[in-house]
Write an enzyme that holds these catalytic residues in place. Sequence first.
Site, PDB file in Angstrom:
ATOM      1  N   THR A  29       0.827  -1.202   0.000  1.00  0.00           N
ATOM      2  CA  THR A  29       0.000   0.000   0.000  1.00  0.00           C
ATOM      3  C   THR A  29       0.867   1.260   0.000  1.00  0.00           C
ATOM      4  O   THR A  29       2.076   1.167  -0.233  1.00  0.00           O
ATOM      5  CB  THR A  29      -0.985  -0.032   1.196  1.00  0.00           C
ATOM      6  OG1 THR A  29      -1.965   0.993   1.046  1.00  0.00           O
ATOM      7  CG2 THR A  29      -0.274   0.144   2.533  1.00  0.00           C
ATOM      8  N   ASN A  30       0.289   2.425   0.216  1.00  0.00           N
ATOM      9  CA  ASN A  30       1.065   3.666   0.298  1.00  0.00           C
ATOM     10  C   ASN A  30       0.513   4.563   1.408  1.00  0.00           C
ATOM     11  O   ASN A  30      -0.419   4.195   2.104  1.00  0.00           O
ATOM     12  CB  ASN A  30       1.083   4.381  -1.068  1.00  0.00           C
ATOM     13  CG  ASN A  30      -0.296   4.832  -1.491  1.00  0.00           C
ATOM     14  OD1 ASN A  30      -0.971   5.585  -0.798  1.00  0.00           O
ATOM     15  ND2 ASN A  30      -0.748   4.353  -2.651  1.00  0.00           N
ATOM     16  N   ARG A  31       1.102   5.746   1.558  1.00  0.00           N
ATOM     17  CA  ARG A  31       0.821   6.602   2.718  1.00  0.00           C
ATOM     18  C   ARG A  31      -0.409   7.503   2.600  1.00  0.00           C
ATOM     19  O   ARG A  31      -0.673   8.291   3.495  1.00  0.00           O
ATOM     20  CB  ARG A  31       2.026   7.507   2.988  1.00  0.00           C
ATOM     21  CG  ARG A  31       3.232   6.774   3.489  1.00  0.00           C
ATOM     22  CD  ARG A  31       4.334   7.759   3.867  1.00  0.00           C
ATOM     23  NE  ARG A  31       5.557   7.054   4.208  1.00  0.00           N
ATOM     24  CZ  ARG A  31       5.776   6.490   5.381  1.00  0.00           C
ATOM     25  NH1 ARG A  31       4.864   6.558   6.344  1.00  0.00           N
ATOM     26  NH2 ARG A  31       6.906   5.859   5.601  1.00  0.00           N
TER      27      ARG A  31
END
Length: 223
Positions: A29-31
């Site tokens: 995933t990412n931030r």
Amino acid sequence: PKVRDLEGVRVLITAGRNNEPLDPVRFITNRSTGRMGYALAEAALARGADVTLVSGPSGLTPPSGVRTVPVETGLEMYAGVMEHLDAHDVIIGAAAVADYRPKERSTAKIKKKDGPLVIEMVRNPDILLEVGQRKRADQVLVGFAAETNDVLENARGKLQRKKADLFVANDVSREGAGFGTDTNIVTLIDREREVDLPLMSKRDVADRVLDRVLELRLERQDV
Ligand code: C5P
């Protein structure tokens, strides 16, 4: 209070991140937290728009009165946007769409073994790029460019390549800008002008973006 200057305008917004599963218990995933996209949904709703929010996983609660299409992966987000595209006048891509997904999704949990694990990733569709190719002349397309270097140059390139009408550029390496903050420092870039905005809340950024969208729509109706 703001006027209801978006009454009758149908706005589709993508928000948040994607989770790209490797197996039943793990994902990449990412931030992105979804704050910018949700702020846009709130602002558009308050101004009378009919809002659809295609949202990846986010801890945020969608404002009531917004049609929410919950998705997890980049492919699901792509499908959600394509399904609702035709019924909207303004499309805003505020999501940090996963550029890649694991090539294989194991149905069983991947067991650890000696030595490194190699995961092959394949490209996800570029939703904004595809919307840019499909959109009708009356639809306004807005993208976000989160960059750490050559911010304006990169954003101008994306505006052209994705055939967007407006790009919101921000340097995510600056204090008070980017992921997980309530504030942002952006430049609004379109074919006519570039406007640097000072540090402001994401909600205020949302209103400034919508102000420009409205102007672009009016200019278009004039010609
Ligand atoms: O090319 P880049 O990812 O920097 O472009 C960012 C813009 O494109 C954002 O508006 C983002 O929502 C959109 N995007 C997309 N699908 C992708 C990647 C980015 O819609 N696969």
